[in-house]
Motif scaffolding. Structure first.
Motif, PDB file in Angstrom:
ATOM      1  N   GLU A 147       0.863  -1.178   0.000  1.00  0.00           N
ATOM      2  CA  GLU A 147       0.000   0.000   0.000  1.00  0.00           C
ATOM      3  C   GLU A 147       0.903   1.232   0.000  1.00  0.00           C
ATOM      4  OE1 GLU A 147      -2.336  -0.426   3.564  1.00  0.00           O
ATOM      5  OE2 GLU A 147      -2.357  -2.597   3.258  1.00  0.00           O
ATOM      6  N   ALA A 148       0.663   2.148  -0.922  1.00  0.00           N
ATOM      7  CA  ALA A 148       1.489   3.348  -1.000  1.00  0.00           C
ATOM      8  C   ALA A 148       0.604   4.569  -1.184  1.00  0.00           C
ATOM      9  CB  ALA A 148       2.483   3.242  -2.166  1.00  0.00           C
ATOM     10  N   GLU A 149       1.025   5.678  -0.593  1.00  0.00           N
ATOM     11  CA  GLU A 149       0.216   6.893  -0.677  1.00  0.00           C
ATOM     12  C   GLU A 149       1.096   8.127  -0.681  1.00  0.00           C
ATOM     13  OE1 GLU A 149      -2.046   6.326   2.908  1.00  0.00           O
ATOM     14  OE2 GLU A 149      -0.759   7.711   4.039  1.00  0.00           O
ATOM     15  N   TYR A 150       0.535   9.181  -1.252  1.00  0.00           N
ATOM     16  CA  TYR A 150       1.177  10.487  -1.209  1.00  0.00           C
ATOM     17  C   TYR A 150       0.068  11.494  -0.915  1.00  0.00           C
ATOM     18  CZ  TYR A 150       4.191  14.414  -2.725  1.00  0.00           C
ATOM     19  OH  TYR A 150       4.933  15.579  -2.793  1.00  0.00           O
ATOM     20  N   HIS A 151      -0.017  11.913   0.331  1.00  0.00           N
ATOM     21  CA  HIS A 151      -1.034  12.851   0.779  1.00  0.00           C
ATOM     22  C   HIS A 151      -0.343  14.119   1.274  1.00  0.00           C
ATOM     23  CE1 HIS A 151      -3.734   9.137   1.814  1.00  0.00           C
ATOM     24  NE2 HIS A 151      -3.627   9.351   0.518  1.00  0.00           N
ATOM     25  N   ALA A 152      -0.727  15.255   0.725  1.00  0.00           N
ATOM     26  CA  ALA A 152      -0.061  16.499   1.108  1.00  0.00           C
ATOM     27  C   ALA A 152      -1.001  17.681   0.928  1.00  0.00           C
ATOM     28  CB  ALA A 152       1.202  16.705   0.275  1.00  0.00           C
ATOM     29  N   ASP A 153      -0.846  18.658   1.793  1.00  0.00           N
ATOM     30  CA  ASP A 153      -1.636  19.882   1.686  1.00  0.00           C
ATOM     31  C   ASP A 153      -0.887  20.855   0.779  1.00  0.00           C
ATOM     32  OD1 ASP A 153      -3.209  22.084   1.925  1.00  0.00           O
ATOM     33  OD2 ASP A 153      -3.184  22.170   4.113  1.00  0.00           O
ATOM     34  N   HIS A 154      -1.146  20.720  -0.509  1.00  0.00           N
ATOM     35  CA  HIS A 154      -0.463  21.553  -1.503  1.00  0.00           C
ATOM     36  C   HIS A 154      -1.385  22.645  -2.044  1.00  0.00           C
ATOM     37  CE1 HIS A 154       3.149  19.400  -1.290  1.00  0.00           C
ATOM     38  NE2 HIS A 154       2.935  18.466  -2.188  1.00  0.00           N
ATOM     39  N   ARG A 155      -2.229  23.183  -1.180  1.00  0.00           N
ATOM     40  CA  ARG A 155      -3.098  24.260  -1.648  1.00  0.00           C
ATOM     41  C   ARG A 155      -2.296  25.473  -2.116  1.00  0.00           C
ATOM     42  NH1 ARG A 155      -7.273  24.482   3.323  1.00  0.00           N
ATOM     43  NH2 ARG A 155      -5.424  23.669   4.395  1.00  0.00           N
ATOM     44  N   TRP A 156      -1.133  25.664  -1.536  1.00  0.00           N
ATOM     45  CA  TRP A 156      -0.251  26.759  -1.962  1.00  0.00           C
ATOM     46  C   TRP A 156       0.160  26.610  -3.418  1.00  0.00           C
ATOM     47  CZ3 TRP A 156       4.452  25.138  -3.777  1.00  0.00           C
ATOM     48  CH2 TRP A 156       4.863  23.844  -3.396  1.00  0.00           C
ATOM     49  N   PHE A 157       0.216  25.348  -3.862  1.00  0.00           N
ATOM     50  CA  PHE A 157       0.651  25.063  -5.233  1.00  0.00           C
ATOM     51  C   PHE A 157      -0.355  25.596  -6.260  1.00  0.00           C
ATOM     52  CE2 PHE A 157       1.880  22.344  -8.808  1.00  0.00           C
ATOM     53  CZ  PHE A 157       3.262  22.379  -8.696  1.00  0.00           C
ATOM     54  N   ASP A 241       0.028  10.872   9.804  1.00  0.00           N
ATOM     55  CA  ASP A 241      -0.278  11.024   8.379  1.00  0.00           C
ATOM     56  C   ASP A 241       0.945  11.553   7.650  1.00  0.00           C
ATOM     57  OD1 ASP A 241      -1.595  11.130   5.998  1.00  0.00           O
ATOM     58  OD2 ASP A 241      -2.909  12.795   6.507  1.00  0.00           O
ATOM     59  N   SER A 242       1.893  10.658   7.385  1.00  0.00           N
ATOM     60  CA  SER A 242       3.094  11.069   6.680  1.00  0.00           C
ATOM     61  C   SER A 242       2.752  11.519   5.272  1.00  0.00           C
ATOM     62  CB  SER A 242       4.081   9.899   6.608  1.00  0.00           C
ATOM     63  OG  SER A 242       5.210  10.239   5.834  1.00  0.00           O
ATOM     64  N   GLY A 243       3.518  12.444   4.753  1.00  0.00           N
ATOM     65  CA  GLY A 243       3.269  12.918   3.390  1.00  0.00           C
ATOM     66  C   GLY A 243       3.308  11.797   2.375  1.00  0.00           C
TER      67      GLY A 243
END
Length: 361
Positions: A147-157, A241-243
């Motif tokens: 299982e792999a994930e990439y969760h990030a708060d990139h609203r700035w992007f 919740d790691s990135g």
């Protein structure tokens, strides 16, 4: 010493830092269309061998390898030019954006005898390296699923104008990292099914493509895996919740590598639980400037890995064929998002006349 030239000085900034701090790599020249970018990097690193002409770098006999960090749609042409000039290549992910060029890339590497390495840098980060080492040592037994994930708060992007263009897709720009982990452990993915959406935050900003996605993969041997990516909303505290995380579940144990937190946990085949969190010195090695937006340590690790492989005659992975296979998988994922049905990877490859046996050779 592997003598390199760097094309593209945005992401190439990390590669400059990597090369200049390495004992196995020697930086000979940098190149960017923007003279301002060249001068900025020259001043930042006190390295003044630069050009705005790619041809000048390609014609430099002191350069063995070109490291390419240009926009995705230019990769195929820049890789081709480098190979024809007799240079080995490091190309940042995603490798190419058009599978119609795949056979050409593979053929050029074979006919020129020059190697192409795809810069999937996350494989060369400390938690991922330790997880792979334990896996290869049999610490968790036979792999059941990943299982792999990439969760990030990139609203700035979303404030970047080009992030709102039709051509920009989080699928390629972000999710390609955990997808690469899936292929690292389960290379023979035959089918993918996924759903995605543009979140309320993405819609408000004017995003054109999905920022929230979940996929299921099926391998030829029947094993399954999953990947998810969420990019424009808040996340939980890093302790939960790691990135970017990769979880391996085996017959005798399980392990989890958390990217940004430099954290690794394993319950091995003896039943022992271990947690490793790397400290300040390691953090400073990987993240050298601007917080975690540039991770030059990974680049140094993979440049030195490529240098070792070229010296010993081994293949540096992911190579050109694995790079093509990952792009085919990403395009199948993209198609599943649009159609809402499972997509077979071989069907995508067949449309472009790519022989699956060639990719496995």
């Amino acid at each position: 010493m592997l003598r390199i030239g760097i094309l593209g000085l945005g992401e190439g900034r990390s590669t400059m830092s990597a090369a200049l701090q390495s004992t196995k790599v020697e930086l000979k020249m940098i190149c960017d269309l923007s003279i301002e970018a060249c001068k900025k990097r020259a001043e930042e690193f006190n390295f003044h061998s630069y050009t705005t002409r790619y041809e000048e770098m390609l014609n430099n006999p002191e350069i063995d390898l070109i490291a390419i960090y240009t926009p995705d749609h230019l990769h195929a042409d820049h890789v081709k030019q480098a190979l024809l000039a007799g240079k080995h290549v490091v190309c940042t992910k995603p490798f190419i954006d058009d599978l119609s060029r795949a056979n050409e890339m593979i053929s050029l590497s074979e006919t020129t005898g020059k190697k192409v390495f795809i810069g999937q840098s996350s494989r060369f980060f400390e938690p991922a390296k330790r997880q792979r080492k334990d896996y290869e040592a049999g610490a968790i037994g036979e792999l059941i699923t990943i299982e792999a994930e990439y969760h990030a708060d990139h609203r700035w992007f979303l404030e970047k104008p080009w992030a709102l263009e039709q051509a920009f897709k989080w699928l390629y720009g972000g999710l390609s990292h955990p997808v690469d982990f899936i292929r690292w452990y389960l290379p023979n993915i035959e089918e993918v099914m996924g759903y995605g959406m543009i979140s309320a935050n993405g819609k408000k900003a004017g995003l054109k493509n999905e920022d929230t996605m979940h996929f299921i993969f099926k391998a030829t041997d029947g094993r399954v895996a999953r990947v998810s990516g969420c990019y424009t909303g808040p996340t939980q505290p890093a302790q939960r919740d790691s990135g970017m995380s990769t979880i391996l579940r085996g017959t005798e144990g399980a392990s989890q590598a958390d990217y940004h937190e430099l954290r690794y946990a394993i319950t091995d085949n003896t039943g022992e639980e271990k947690i490793i969190v790397w400290g300040d010195s390691t953090i400073k090695y990987y993240f050298r400037f601007e917080g975690q937006s540039h991770h030059a340590g990974e680049y140094q690790n993979y440049l030195e890995y490529v240098a070792d492989c070229l010296q010993s005659g081994q293949i540096a992975y992911p190579d050109v064929k694995e790079g093509v296979g990952t792009i085919a998988l990403l395009q199948a994922m993209d198609r599943s998002l649009k159609t809402g049905v499972p997509v077979k990877i071989d069907d995508v490859l067949a449309e472009y006349g790519i022989d699956t046996d060639t990719l496995k050779a």
